[in-house]
Design a protein around this motif. Structure first.
Motif, PDB file in Angstrom:
ATOM      1  N   HIS A  18     -16.574  68.193  23.040  1.00 46.33           N
ATOM      2  CA  HIS A  18     -15.955  67.221  23.946  1.00 46.33           C
ATOM      3  C   HIS A  18     -14.848  66.477  23.197  1.00 46.33           C
ATOM      4  N   ALA A  20     -13.625  63.492  23.294  1.00 49.64           N
ATOM      5  CA  ALA A  20     -13.934  62.136  22.815  1.00 49.64           C
ATOM      6  C   ALA A  20     -14.840  62.179  21.582  1.00 49.64           C
ATOM      7  N   ASP A 160     -15.991  53.927  18.434  1.00 45.15           N
ATOM      8  CA  ASP A 160     -15.426  55.120  19.070  1.00 45.15           C
ATOM      9  C   ASP A 160     -16.508  56.133  19.434  1.00 45.15           C
ATOM     10  N   ASP A 163     -18.096  54.718  22.614  1.00 47.52           N
ATOM     11  CA  ASP A 163     -17.159  54.981  23.713  1.00 47.52           C
ATOM     12  C   ASP A 163     -17.213  56.459  24.129  1.00 47.52           C
ATOM     13  N   ALA A 164     -17.305  57.362  23.143  1.00 50.70           N
ATOM     14  CA  ALA A 164     -17.375  58.795  23.451  1.00 50.70           C
ATOM     15  C   ALA A 164     -18.648  59.117  24.222  1.00 50.70           C
ATOM     16  N   GLU A 167     -18.261  57.874  27.752  1.00 46.95           N
ATOM     17  CA  GLU A 167     -17.370  58.745  28.523  1.00 46.95           C
ATOM     18  C   GLU A 167     -18.082  60.028  28.946  1.00 46.95           C
ATOM     19  N   ILE A 170     -20.624  59.169  31.698  1.00 44.25           N
ATOM     20  CA  ILE A 170     -19.957  58.886  32.978  1.00 44.25           C
ATOM     21  C   ILE A 170     -19.471  60.171  33.634  1.00 44.25           C
ATOM     22  N   GLU A 171     -18.881  61.061  32.842  1.00 44.09           N
ATOM     23  CA  GLU A 171     -18.428  62.343  33.377  1.00 44.09           C
ATOM     24  C   GLU A 171     -19.596  63.124  33.979  1.00 44.09           C
TER      25      GLU A 171
END
Length: 178
Positions: A18, A20, A160, A163-164, A167, A170-171
């Protein structure tokens, strides 16, 4: 077992490549290299598994290699200096190669002067990364004649990385029926 209404579940099968996640790994290395310079070689060590698992269709070893390839594509370092290996081998059956311990010993004997070791398959440091790689692996490399050995901490609680993971979650939560 007593619930009358079981909630729907969704799992994330993998996120090894991925963008991120790769970005968080890249930033971790770049932060280290800004303060301490780049290594002659970067070892990406993943938990190993028996060859029979791969032969039975387990995608893990290939996913590890894809993580390494994706990460290497974002680093300003010679791709030939990035090596993927597998740690934590036990028992007598064949395990996926190359073996991290054997490489550390070999490179120590070759007097490799600057080595960074990262374990991208671990979201947080644990006994396996800290004891097996940072302590025991370092000793093997040093005793064999190696130079500088830097263990790159797992992403742990880096912003980070969080955050990854958010993300990716959420996806994967998108598209559920309300």
């Amino acid at each position: 077992s007593t619930w009358r209404r079981v909630p729907e579940l969704r799992t994330i099968a993998d996120y090894h490549d991925h963008p991120a996640y790769i970005s968080a790994l890249t930033s971790s290395l770049q932060d280290l290299w800004r303060s301490g310079g780049k290594p002659r070689r970067l070892l990406l060590s993943f938990h190993g598994l028996p060859v029979r698992y791969v032969e039975a269709g387990d995608p893990y070893a290939e996913q590890c290699r894809r993580t390494a390839t994706a990460l290497g594509g974002h680093l300003d370092i010679d791709p030939k200096s990035i090596v993927t290996a597998f740690q934590s081998r036990f028992g007598r059956e064949p395990w996926v190669e190359p073996n991290t311990t054997e490489l550390l010993r070999k490179w120590g004997r070759e007097h490799l002067d600057r080595l960074d070791v990262m374990c991208p398959g671990f979201a947080a440091d644990c006994i396996e990364t800290l004891e097996e790689i940072d302590i025991a692996g370092r000793k093997i490399f040093d005793k064999a004649g190696g130079g500088s050995f830097r263990y790159v901490p797992a992403l742990n609680r880096r912003a980070d990385h969080i955050d990854a993971l958010a993300e990716i979650a959420i996806e994967n939560l998108g598209g559920w029926v309300v």
